[in-house]
Design a protein around this motif. Structure first.
Motif, PDB file in Angstrom:
ATOM      1  N   LEU A 179       9.796 -19.985  -0.789  1.00  0.00           N
ATOM      2  CA  LEU A 179       8.926 -19.115   0.010  1.00  0.00           C
ATOM      3  C   LEU A 179       7.490 -19.211  -0.492  1.00  0.00           C
ATOM      4  N   ASP A 180       6.559 -19.288   0.443  1.00  0.00           N
ATOM      5  CA  ASP A 180       5.142 -19.289   0.063  1.00  0.00           C
ATOM      6  C   ASP A 180       4.631 -17.884  -0.186  1.00  0.00           C
ATOM      7  N   CYS A 181       5.086 -16.950   0.610  1.00  0.00           N
ATOM      8  CA  CYS A 181       4.720 -15.562   0.350  1.00  0.00           C
ATOM      9  C   CYS A 181       5.705 -14.642   1.055  1.00  0.00           C
ATOM     10  N   ALA A 182       5.692 -13.383   0.641  1.00  0.00           N
ATOM     11  CA  ALA A 182       6.644 -12.416   1.185  1.00  0.00           C
ATOM     12  C   ALA A 182       5.956 -11.086   1.425  1.00  0.00           C
ATOM     13  N   PHE A 183       6.248 -10.496   2.569  1.00  0.00           N
ATOM     14  CA  PHE A 183       5.814  -9.141   2.886  1.00  0.00           C
ATOM     15  C   PHE A 183       6.955  -8.205   2.500  1.00  0.00           C
ATOM     16  N   LEU A 184       6.724  -7.391   1.477  1.00  0.00           N
ATOM     17  CA  LEU A 184       7.780  -6.498   0.976  1.00  0.00           C
ATOM     18  C   LEU A 184       7.334  -5.049   1.066  1.00  0.00           C
ATOM     19  N   PRO A 185       8.257  -4.154   1.447  1.00  0.00           N
ATOM     20  CA  PRO A 185       7.921  -2.725   1.423  1.00  0.00           C
ATOM     21  C   PRO A 185       7.821  -2.256  -0.027  1.00  0.00           C
ATOM     22  N   ILE A 186       6.848  -1.398  -0.296  1.00  0.00           N
ATOM     23  CA  ILE A 186       6.628  -0.939  -1.670  1.00  0.00           C
ATOM     24  C   ILE A 186       6.442   0.580  -1.755  1.00  0.00           C
ATOM     25  N   GLY A 187       6.627   1.284  -0.626  1.00  0.00           N
ATOM     26  CA  GLY A 187       6.271   2.705  -0.585  1.00  0.00           C
ATOM     27  C   GLY A 187       7.306   3.672  -1.110  1.00  0.00           C
ATOM     28  N   ASP A 188       8.525   3.160  -1.391  1.00  0.00           N
ATOM     29  CA  ASP A 188       9.599   4.017  -1.913  1.00  0.00           C
ATOM     30  C   ASP A 188      10.046   5.050  -0.858  1.00  0.00           C
ATOM     31  N   ASN A 189      10.927   5.900  -1.205  1.00  0.00           N
ATOM     32  CA  ASN A 189      11.505   6.956  -0.375  1.00  0.00           C
ATOM     33  C   ASN A 189      12.376   6.421   0.784  1.00  0.00           C
ATOM     34  N   PHE A 190      11.790   5.674   1.735  1.00  0.00           N
ATOM     35  CA  PHE A 190      12.571   5.114   2.846  1.00  0.00           C
ATOM     36  C   PHE A 190      13.002   3.673   2.573  1.00  0.00           C
TER      37      PHE A 190
END
Ligand code: NI
Ligand code: MN
Length: 225
Positions: A155-166
């Motif tokens: 993978l060249d890059c990844a969009f990952l959720p980082i906000g926690d809770n949900f």
């Protein structure tokens, strides 16, 4: 290939063959007030799951653009019944070669009801192969061992959720970056609502300490991938 952040988990990807828009949630997001959804004209809208904070603007943007919606088959039927005919339904583990490149729908560990309570199938993420690049858009997800299946994808890059809770928070997103074997991470799904407020400085420092590059784009900001 250029990525533009439209706030929350909404990302535009400008490819040589098409403009993609992921998870359009803009007009209800006060932080994204400067983004005019009427200016968005994607060829494809990719929807990770059925929650309101991912599809709020789908109907308006699709109506203007006639974009093909790429989503799980269950949401696809629901959209069909609501008058959107331009739908490409997929499901977890499946890939398809579109005119702009290849899309594989991969596991996300989350839930996926639709705003009217309809069944929204399983949530997913997407791996996009286009213009000699491979990009992972995780959608809303917990950290999951299934992410290790992406370790050999280069993978060249990844969009990952980082906000926690949900979804994952920063610490689990750092572990996810290890699982998927990707150092270039762009954060999504943070700061939009009080439960997902993050300390950006602390997040940047933690990723850097783990040897990772975290980008937190301002809303409306673009970057070359
Ligand atoms: Ni969600
Ligand atoms: Mn969400």
């Amino acid at each position: 290939m250029k990525a533009t952040f439209y706030g929350h988990a909404c990302v535009g990807l400008q490819l040589s063959g098409a403009d993609l828009l992921f998870d359009p949630f803009i007009s209800p997001n006060k932080l994204a007030a400067q983004i005019d959804i009427d200016q968005l004209d994607p060829g494809y809208i990719l929807l990770s799951h059925g929650h309101e904070d991912h599809l709020a603007d789908l109907f308006d943007i699709q109506k203007n653009s006639k974009a093909t919606v790429i989503c799980n088959a269950d949401i696809g039927y629901w959209l069909n019944k609501r008058g959107i005919k331009e739908v490409h339904g997929m499901n977890i583990g499946g890939a398809y070669n579109f005119d702009f490149g290849r899309v594989k729908m991969v596991t996300a560990l989350h839930s996926s009801s639709l705003p009217d309570g309809s069944y929204g199938g399983n949530p997913g993420g997407f791996v996009i192969s286009a213009d000699d690049k491979k990009i992972y858009f995780a959608g809303d997800t917990a950290l999951t061992y299934d992410m290790k299946l992406l370790a050999d994808e280069n993978l060249d890059c990844a969009f990952l959720p980082i906000g926690d809770n949900f979804t994952m928070g920063v610490d689990d997103a750092i572990r996810a970056a290890d699982f998927i074997n990707c150092k270039n991470i762009i954060g999504i799904h943070y700061n939009t609502f009080p439960p997902i407020q993050i300390n950006e400085r602390e997040a940047m420092d933690k990723f850097a300490a783990a040897g990772l590059n975290l980008r937190l784009l301002a809303i409306g900001e673009s970057m070359e991938l």
